[in-house]
Design an enzyme around this catalytic site. Structure first.
Site, PDB file in Angstrom:
ATOM      1  N   ASP A  29      92.959  37.835 -60.238  1.00  0.00           N
ATOM      2  CA  ASP A  29      92.490  38.977 -59.435  1.00  0.00           C
ATOM      3  C   ASP A  29      92.455  38.547 -57.971  1.00  0.00           C
ATOM      4  O   ASP A  29      91.975  37.470 -57.631  1.00  0.00           O
ATOM      5  CB  ASP A  29      91.090  39.401 -59.913  1.00  0.00           C
ATOM      6  CG  ASP A  29      90.685  40.757 -59.360  1.00  0.00           C
ATOM      7  OD1 ASP A  29      90.694  40.935 -58.112  1.00  0.00           O
ATOM      8  OD2 ASP A  29      90.345  41.638 -60.149  1.00  0.00           O
ATOM      9  N   ILE A  30      92.973  39.398 -57.105  1.00  0.00           N
ATOM     10  CA  ILE A  30      93.091  39.057 -55.684  1.00  0.00           C
ATOM     11  C   ILE A  30      91.738  39.121 -54.953  1.00  0.00           C
ATOM     12  O   ILE A  30      91.586  38.538 -53.873  1.00  0.00           O
ATOM     13  CB  ILE A  30      94.152  39.965 -55.004  1.00  0.00           C
ATOM     14  CG1 ILE A  30      94.744  39.300 -53.780  1.00  0.00           C
ATOM     15  CG2 ILE A  30      93.597  41.335 -54.684  1.00  0.00           C
ATOM     16  CD1 ILE A  30      95.604  38.115 -54.042  1.00  0.00           C
ATOM     17  N   HIS A  93      93.608  47.175 -68.019  1.00  0.00           N
ATOM     18  CA  HIS A  93      93.502  45.727 -67.820  1.00  0.00           C
ATOM     19  C   HIS A  93      92.143  45.225 -68.267  1.00  0.00           C
ATOM     20  O   HIS A  93      91.154  45.950 -68.228  1.00  0.00           O
ATOM     21  CB  HIS A  93      93.744  45.346 -66.353  1.00  0.00           C
ATOM     22  CG  HIS A  93      92.929  46.111 -65.367  1.00  0.00           C
ATOM     23  ND1 HIS A  93      93.256  47.393 -64.981  1.00  0.00           N
ATOM     24  CD2 HIS A  93      91.787  45.810 -64.697  1.00  0.00           C
ATOM     25  CE1 HIS A  93      92.361  47.833 -64.104  1.00  0.00           C
ATOM     26  NE2 HIS A  93      91.457  46.899 -63.929  1.00  0.00           N
ATOM     27  N   HIS A  95      89.350  42.265 -67.444  1.00  0.00           N
ATOM     28  CA  HIS A  95      88.882  41.232 -66.506  1.00  0.00           C
ATOM     29  C   HIS A  95      88.322  40.067 -67.324  1.00  0.00           C
ATOM     30  O   HIS A  95      87.482  40.284 -68.207  1.00  0.00           O
ATOM     31  CB  HIS A  95      87.735  41.750 -65.637  1.00  0.00           C
ATOM     32  CG  HIS A  95      88.089  42.833 -64.678  1.00  0.00           C
ATOM     33  ND1 HIS A  95      88.281  42.593 -63.329  1.00  0.00           N
ATOM     34  CD2 HIS A  95      88.251  44.164 -64.843  1.00  0.00           C
ATOM     35  CE1 HIS A  95      88.543  43.738 -62.709  1.00  0.00           C
ATOM     36  NE2 HIS A  95      88.526  44.712 -63.603  1.00  0.00           N
TER      37      HIS A  95
END
Ligand code: 5GP
Length: 131
Positions: A29-30, A93, A95
């Site tokens: 994750d950015i 998605h 996490h």
């Protein structure tokens, strides 16, 4: 129009890749809540996680388990927490977040600012222990 995650999977947008198979793709994750915060995404473009077929949902969770095991092997933490939100990006998605305490999973916490070199190193460490 392709989602941002489809563009990442296609290689049109760069990412810090962790792993992939024929159906799923994992990358950092950015805007991470913690070092090693990873997203697991189906290559099939589908918005809502619970719209995945039973078969794909099960396969995605099994792939995420392999990714979580690698995250835990590479990043010092107590556990790897899992969450599904999907409020920002309309492409299902999971996490995966290394955690030491409950509050490490609060998504409104400030995100870490990591350098390109730090992201590269984290991705290298996690992907090197991915089995
Ligand atoms: P959600 O949709 O689950 O609410 O959040 C989407 C997550 O995707 C956020 O944590 C956000 O930081 C991450 N994200 C959004 N755009 C990008 C991107 O272009 N690259 C990466 N690596 N992560 C992204």
């Amino acid at each position: 129009m392709a989602t941002i995650f489809s563009k990442i999977i296609a290689g049109d947008i760069p990412c810090y890749k962790i792993a992939e198979n024929d159906k799923f793709f994992a990358f950092l994750d950015i805007n991470p809540l913690a070092k090693g915060h990873t997203l697991v995404v189906p290559k099939q473009e589908i918005d809502y996680f619970f719209d995945l077929s039973n078969e794909d949902l099960a396969a995605m969770q099994i792939f995420a388990k392999r990714v979580a095991t690698a995250v835990k092997g590479a990043i010092p933490c107590k556990k790897v927490g899992q969450a599904v939100l999907g409020l920002q990006v309309p492409h299902a998605h999971i996490h995966l977040i290394p955690i030491k305490k409950e509050s490490d999973m609060i998504f409104s916490n400030p995100k870490l600012k990591l350098t390109d070199a730090e992201f590269c190193e984290i991705a290298k460490e996690i992907s090197s222990v991915f089995k």
